[in-house]
Motif scaffolding. Structure first.
Motif, PDB file in Angstrom:
ATOM      1  N   UNK A  40       0.840  -1.200   0.000  1.00  0.00           N
ATOM      2  CA  UNK A  40       0.000   0.000   0.000  1.00  0.00           C
ATOM      3  C   UNK A  40       0.875   1.251   0.000  1.00  0.00           C
ATOM      4  N   UNK A  41       1.899   1.255   0.828  1.00  0.00           N
ATOM      5  CA  UNK A  41       2.791   2.407   0.904  1.00  0.00           C
ATOM      6  C   UNK A  41       3.584   2.582  -0.385  1.00  0.00           C
ATOM      7  N   UNK A  42       3.995   1.485  -0.975  1.00  0.00           N
ATOM      8  CA  UNK A  42       4.715   1.568  -2.250  1.00  0.00           C
ATOM      9  C   UNK A  42       3.816   2.150  -3.330  1.00  0.00           C
ATOM     10  N   UNK A  43       2.543   1.803  -3.274  1.00  0.00           N
ATOM     11  CA  UNK A  43       1.593   2.334  -4.243  1.00  0.00           C
ATOM     12  C   UNK A  43       1.261   3.798  -4.011  1.00  0.00           C
ATOM     13  N   UNK A  44       1.602   4.304  -2.822  1.00  0.00           N
ATOM     14  CA  UNK A  44       1.341   5.706  -2.495  1.00  0.00           C
ATOM     15  C   UNK A  44       2.550   6.589  -2.763  1.00  0.00           C
ATOM     16  N   UNK A  45       3.453   6.126  -3.581  1.00  0.00           N
ATOM     17  CA  UNK A  45       4.663   6.878  -3.913  1.00  0.00           C
ATOM     18  C   UNK A  45       4.317   8.294  -4.389  1.00  0.00           C
ATOM     19  N   UNK A  46       5.115   9.260  -3.938  1.00  0.00           N
ATOM     20  CA  UNK A  46       4.962  10.676  -4.303  1.00  0.00           C
ATOM     21  C   UNK A  46       3.734  11.324  -3.680  1.00  0.00           C
ATOM     22  N   UNK A  47       3.153  10.698  -2.667  1.00  0.00           N
ATOM     23  CA  UNK A  47       2.028  11.315  -1.961  1.00  0.00           C
ATOM     24  C   UNK A  47       2.418  11.552  -0.499  1.00  0.00           C
ATOM     25  N   UNK A  48       1.723  12.491   0.126  1.00  0.00           N
ATOM     26  CA  UNK A  48       1.966  12.808   1.530  1.00  0.00           C
ATOM     27  C   UNK A  48       1.118  11.876   2.384  1.00  0.00           C
ATOM     28  N   UNK A  49       1.752  11.169   3.315  1.00  0.00           N
ATOM     29  CA  UNK A  49       1.050  10.178   4.122  1.00  0.00           C
ATOM     30  C   UNK A  49       1.447  10.287   5.588  1.00  0.00           C
ATOM     31  N   UNK A  50       0.533   9.829   6.449  1.00  0.00           N
ATOM     32  CA  UNK A  50       0.822   9.615   7.866  1.00  0.00           C
ATOM     33  C   UNK A  50       0.900   8.112   8.053  1.00  0.00           C
ATOM     34  N   UNK A  51       1.999   7.629   8.631  1.00  0.00           N
ATOM     35  CA  UNK A  51       2.247   6.191   8.764  1.00  0.00           C
ATOM     36  C   UNK A  51       2.492   5.867  10.233  1.00  0.00           C
ATOM     37  N   UNK A  52       1.925   4.758  10.683  1.00  0.00           N
ATOM     38  CA  UNK A  52       2.099   4.340  12.080  1.00  0.00           C
ATOM     39  C   UNK A  52       2.561   2.890  12.129  1.00  0.00           C
ATOM     40  N   UNK A  53       3.476   2.594  13.034  1.00  0.00           N
ATOM     41  CA  UNK A  53       3.937   1.217  13.183  1.00  0.00           C
ATOM     42  C   UNK A  53       4.987   1.075  14.263  1.00  0.00           C
ATOM     43  N   UNK A  54       5.392  -0.177  14.503  1.00  0.00           N
ATOM     44  CA  UNK A  54       6.386  -0.489  15.536  1.00  0.00           C
ATOM     45  C   UNK A  54       7.785  -0.503  14.918  1.00  0.00           C
ATOM     46  N   UNK A  55       8.695   0.184  15.584  1.00  0.00           N
ATOM     47  CA  UNK A  55      10.080   0.248  15.114  1.00  0.00           C
ATOM     48  C   UNK A  55      10.785  -1.056  15.460  1.00  0.00           C
ATOM     49  N   UNK A  56      11.297  -1.751  14.444  1.00  0.00           N
ATOM     50  CA  UNK A  56      11.998  -3.023  14.644  1.00  0.00           C
ATOM     51  C   UNK A  56      13.457  -2.789  15.006  1.00  0.00           C
ATOM     52  N   UNK A  57      14.075  -1.793  14.373  1.00  0.00           N
ATOM     53  CA  UNK A  57      15.479  -1.496  14.685  1.00  0.00           C
ATOM     54  C   UNK A  57      15.789  -0.057  14.326  1.00  0.00           C
ATOM     55  N   UNK A  58      16.854   0.461  14.941  1.00  0.00           N
ATOM     56  CA  UNK A  58      17.332   1.815  14.679  1.00  0.00           C
ATOM     57  C   UNK A  58      18.781   1.711  14.237  1.00  0.00           C
ATOM     58  N   UNK A  59      19.081   2.251  13.072  1.00  0.00           N
ATOM     59  CA  UNK A  59      20.444   2.210  12.537  1.00  0.00           C
ATOM     60  C   UNK A  59      20.916   3.619  12.232  1.00  0.00           C
ATOM     61  N   UNK A  60      22.231   3.767  12.144  1.00  0.00           N
ATOM     62  CA  UNK A  60      22.815   5.066  11.860  1.00  0.00           C
ATOM     63  C   UNK A  60      23.943   4.946  10.843  1.00  0.00           C
ATOM     64  N   UNK A  61      24.055   5.976  10.001  1.00  0.00           N
ATOM     65  CA  UNK A  61      25.206   6.133   9.116  1.00  0.00           C
ATOM     66  C   UNK A  61      25.763   7.530   9.369  1.00  0.00           C
ATOM     67  N   UNK A  62      26.775   7.907   8.623  1.00  0.00           N
ATOM     68  CA  UNK A  62      27.346   9.236   8.802  1.00  0.00           C
ATOM     69  C   UNK A  62      26.374  10.337   8.398  1.00  0.00           C
ATOM     70  N   UNK A  63      25.469  10.024   7.481  1.00  0.00           N
ATOM     71  CA  UNK A  63      24.602  11.067   6.937  1.00  0.00           C
ATOM     72  C   UNK A  63      23.178  11.052   7.488  1.00  0.00           C
ATOM     73  N   UNK A  64      22.793   9.984   8.209  1.00  0.00           N
ATOM     74  CA  UNK A  64      21.398   9.895   8.641  1.00  0.00           C
ATOM     75  C   UNK A  64      21.206   8.802   9.681  1.00  0.00           C
ATOM     76  N   UNK A  65      20.047   8.855  10.345  1.00  0.00           N
ATOM     77  CA  UNK A  65      19.575   7.748  11.187  1.00  0.00           C
ATOM     78  C   UNK A  65      18.376   7.125  10.484  1.00  0.00           C
ATOM     79  N   UNK A  66      18.164   5.828  10.715  1.00  0.00           N
ATOM     80  CA  UNK A  66      17.084   5.103  10.042  1.00  0.00           C
ATOM     81  C   UNK A  66      16.262   4.329  11.066  1.00  0.00           C
ATOM     82  N   UNK A  67      14.952   4.448  10.950  1.00  0.00           N
ATOM     83  CA  UNK A  67      14.039   3.618  11.725  1.00  0.00           C
ATOM     84  C   UNK A  67      13.492   2.565  10.776  1.00  0.00           C
TER      85      UNK A  67
END
Length: 299
Positions: A210-237
């Motif tokens: 569903x989210x892939x089909x909503x590409x280029x649209x503004x959405x509110x998304x809710x869910x459980x974070x499985x992991x948190x990762x970091x790189x030099x340029x960003x953090x990822x949930x």
């Protein structure tokens, strides 16, 4: 990505990620705050979200010119008496394309335009600016205030409170987003306007197709974070076990730098349910890259 999440930060830092529901008294205050704004000097809106970064404790806007609105173009754009157009900052009005409807054939789009016209058409408005004063199309980008036949009204807040817009930040300019979200919560609590429709309801993070089909649209998304990762340029949930295909939230370094304590507290979100808003893009799987810390909250 792939770095293991770090240890849990102090409780106070974690609390900054929470967005508390405002009670009836808080709702009245959210609507009434604009009536106390000064007619000159800096526009200052107290932060009612109680969960935003410390750096955003106050929303301040620089006063601009006073103009008369001669035409309402759509639910978020007006024409002024000097020939310029102004795009209301910090909101997205409902559009026909949201529902794949024909132009002019989406009732909520017309409802937002009519409401905006009722608020400002033919009236003098005070314009106030955040960081950006123009959008990429050359239109003025500002907040509108009126003070006719009653207390001063913040137009963005009024539309959000009626459910005729959604709060949204611009890249590197999330001025007043926490305050905008406080007004939006009024409509969500009352299930008003766009919030009556499943189309605008928060999407589950696990519904990847569903989210892939909503590409280029503004959405509110809710869910459980499985992991948190970091790189030099960003953090990822990460919301799944395979970030190459599952939904992911990216927090760029420019956002992390706004509040280092908030940025460190992100590691504590593992196994927590969060709500995020923004534009869906495809980066491996569907992704939202937030433009401001307030776009990520713990419900």
């Amino acid at each position: 990505m792939g770095e293991k999440p770090r240890g849990r930060p102090e409780e106070r830092a974690e609390q900054r990620l929470k967005s508390r529901k405002i009670n009836a008294r808080g709702r009245r205050r959210a609507i009434a705050i604009v009536s106390a704004l000064a007619t000159a000097g800096t526009f200052s809106l107290p932060n009612l979200a109680e969960g935003g970064p410390a750096s955003d404790a106050t929303c301040e806007l620089a006063p601009g010119p006073t103009r008369t609105v001669t035409r309402v173009i759509d639910g978020e754009t007006v024409a002024l008496d000097d020939g310029r157009e102004l795009r209301l900052a910090g909101i997205l009005a409902p559009r026909a394309r949201d529902a794949d409807a024909v132009e002019g054939g989406w009732p909520l789009e017309e409802a937002a335009r009519v409401a905006l016209a009722d608020l400002v058409l033919g009236k003098q408005v005070q314009i106030a600016f955040a960081t950006a004063k123009q959008d990429r199309y050359g239109r003025l980008l500002g907040h509108l205030f009126t003070a006719h036949d009653g207390p001063r009204q913040w137009i963005e807040g009024e539309l959000l409170g009626r459910g005729l817009a959604r709060a949204a930040a611009l890249p590197d300019d999330g001025a007043c987003l926490a305050e905008l979200l406080a007004h939006e919560r009024l409509a969500r609590a009352d299930v008003s306007g766009v919030w009556r429709l499943r189309l605008y309801a928060p999407k589950p993070a696990l519904q990847v197709a569903v989210l892939a089909g909503a590409r280029s649209s503004f959405q509110v998304v809710r869910g459980r974070v499985v992991s948190v990762d970091r790189t030099k340029s960003a953090a990822y949930l990460n919301f799944g076990h395979d970030w190459r295909s599952d939904f992911t939230v990216r927090i760029p370094r420019s956002v992390l730098r706004r509040d280092e304590t908030w940025a460190k507290a992100l590691d504590a979100l593992k196994d927590r349910t969060v709500e995020v808003r923004g534009w869906i893009v495809r980066r491996n799987g569907p992704m939202i890259s937030i433009a401001h810390p307030a776009e990520l909250v713990v419900p």
